[in-house]
Design a protein around this motif. Sequence first.
Motif, PDB file in Angstrom:
ATOM      1  N   ASN A 308      39.359  42.363  45.261  1.00  0.00           N
ATOM      2  CA  ASN A 308      39.682  41.313  44.304  1.00  0.00           C
ATOM      3  C   ASN A 308      40.374  41.955  43.116  1.00  0.00           C
ATOM      4  O   ASN A 308      40.856  43.093  43.211  1.00  0.00           O
ATOM      5  N   LYS A 309      40.406  41.257  42.002  1.00  0.00           N
ATOM      6  CA  LYS A 309      41.139  41.735  40.829  1.00  0.00           C
ATOM      7  C   LYS A 309      40.550  43.014  40.250  1.00  0.00           C
ATOM      8  O   LYS A 309      41.265  43.828  39.659  1.00  0.00           O
ATOM      9  N   PHE A 310      39.239  43.236  40.449  1.00  0.00           N
ATOM     10  CA  PHE A 310      38.572  44.355  39.799  1.00  0.00           C
ATOM     11  C   PHE A 310      37.988  45.389  40.756  1.00  0.00           C
ATOM     12  O   PHE A 310      37.484  46.417  40.322  1.00  0.00           O
ATOM     13  N   ILE A 311      38.014  45.135  42.054  1.00  0.00           N
ATOM     14  CA  ILE A 311      37.409  46.057  43.015  1.00  0.00           C
ATOM     15  C   ILE A 311      38.427  46.388  44.103  1.00  0.00           C
ATOM     16  O   ILE A 311      39.095  45.501  44.629  1.00  0.00           O
ATOM     17  N   GLN A 312      38.512  47.681  44.434  1.00  0.00           N
ATOM     18  CA  GLN A 312      39.390  48.100  45.512  1.00  0.00           C
ATOM     19  C   GLN A 312      38.832  49.360  46.172  1.00  0.00           C
ATOM     20  O   GLN A 312      38.104  50.148  45.562  1.00  0.00           O
ATOM     21  N   ALA A 313      39.180  49.531  47.433  1.00  0.00           N
ATOM     22  CA  ALA A 313      38.848  50.746  48.176  1.00  0.00           C
ATOM     23  C   ALA A 313      40.133  51.517  48.411  1.00  0.00           C
ATOM     24  O   ALA A 313      41.227  50.951  48.434  1.00  0.00           O
ATOM     25  N   ASN A 314      40.011  52.831  48.573  1.00  0.00           N
ATOM     26  CA  ASN A 314      41.200  53.639  48.788  1.00  0.00           C
ATOM     27  C   ASN A 314      40.902  54.820  49.691  1.00  0.00           C
ATOM     28  O   ASN A 314      39.804  55.377  49.679  1.00  0.00           O
TER      29      ASN A 314
END
Length: 359
Positions: A308-314
Amino acid sequence: MTRPIKLFTALFLFIGIFAFGQEERETPQDSTQVAIDSMAIDTIVIRWEQKKIDNIKKGVDLRAPKVSFLGTKPLNQRARFASPTSFWENSNQFNLDITETAFVNWNAGGENAVSALGNLNFTRKYKFAHTSWDNELRLRYGINAQKGRKLRKTDDFIKLTSTFGFRKDSTSKWFWSAKLNFNTQFSNGYKYPDRSTPISRFMAPGYLLLGAGTTFNPEGKKFELYLSPITQKATFVLDDALSQQGAFGVNPGDNVFMQFGFLLTNNWEEEIFTNIFINHRLSLYTDYINSFGNIDVDWEINFLFKVNKFIQANISGHLIYDDDIKFDEVLAEDGSVLDPGIPKIQFKQSLGLGLIYTF
């Protein structure tokens, strides 16, 4: 009768009456009649027929509007004036990835550990008509805390890039460019568990690349290809102990090692699937004088999965090969170098899930 026909008829009557009056003046038989006739043609009144509006739209109010100022109030805020168009594109982004592992009566064994990796990216881009100027500052630092041992550094770099370009017309995708790259790190690096002897420090090494060439930068695409046949590369080792060892390619005792060669860089970012992005950065450099054909490689590739706007995986990978960075060095008891070692491919991989904030 239509309006043009009415106008033409009135004009024709006027000409006829005027001509008739002239004839009467030329051969007057009765002076009284002439005066009456001349008075009769002094004034001609033409009236147009007023047409009524056949179709009045529903809801139209034909009454005279009433204006009242009884309900007016003073403005609580000052009026906002239009600001001029800015040709700068600014972006600030902060990422924090945290990994935690905890064990309670775990039969297979293990130690509690916490890892954190922080990223700060600042970009300032200007593009108008024939001119472009792209600036990017990237800061990264990572640590690992594990039960029973001190903090360890897992990642550390400072990278600044600035590219100024000029093109001959506003439709061309090629820019004549000048580029500056600067790389170094924040704190000391060690070959753990040994903490007594740093193997790297701030500005040891530090890299500065300055050159001129051409950049391919298509409009509306996050793609940049830079080619520079004239690039000066300076390697700084501003630590006396490391410079005495000849670390990072400098001559023993020197603090700067200069090279002159060819540089190619490529940056590319694309959304390959919905909320899945790829970010690729590649830098290739070869020196004309000392080791032409031997290529220094710095390649980063990142896959970002936006939740979402504030959470990401990489998932990221970083590969480095530099002929001036040696491994497996052998030293004598007096500190002299018996074997300088050999260059090796350096590779780092990381997987994280964390917070992202753009401001």
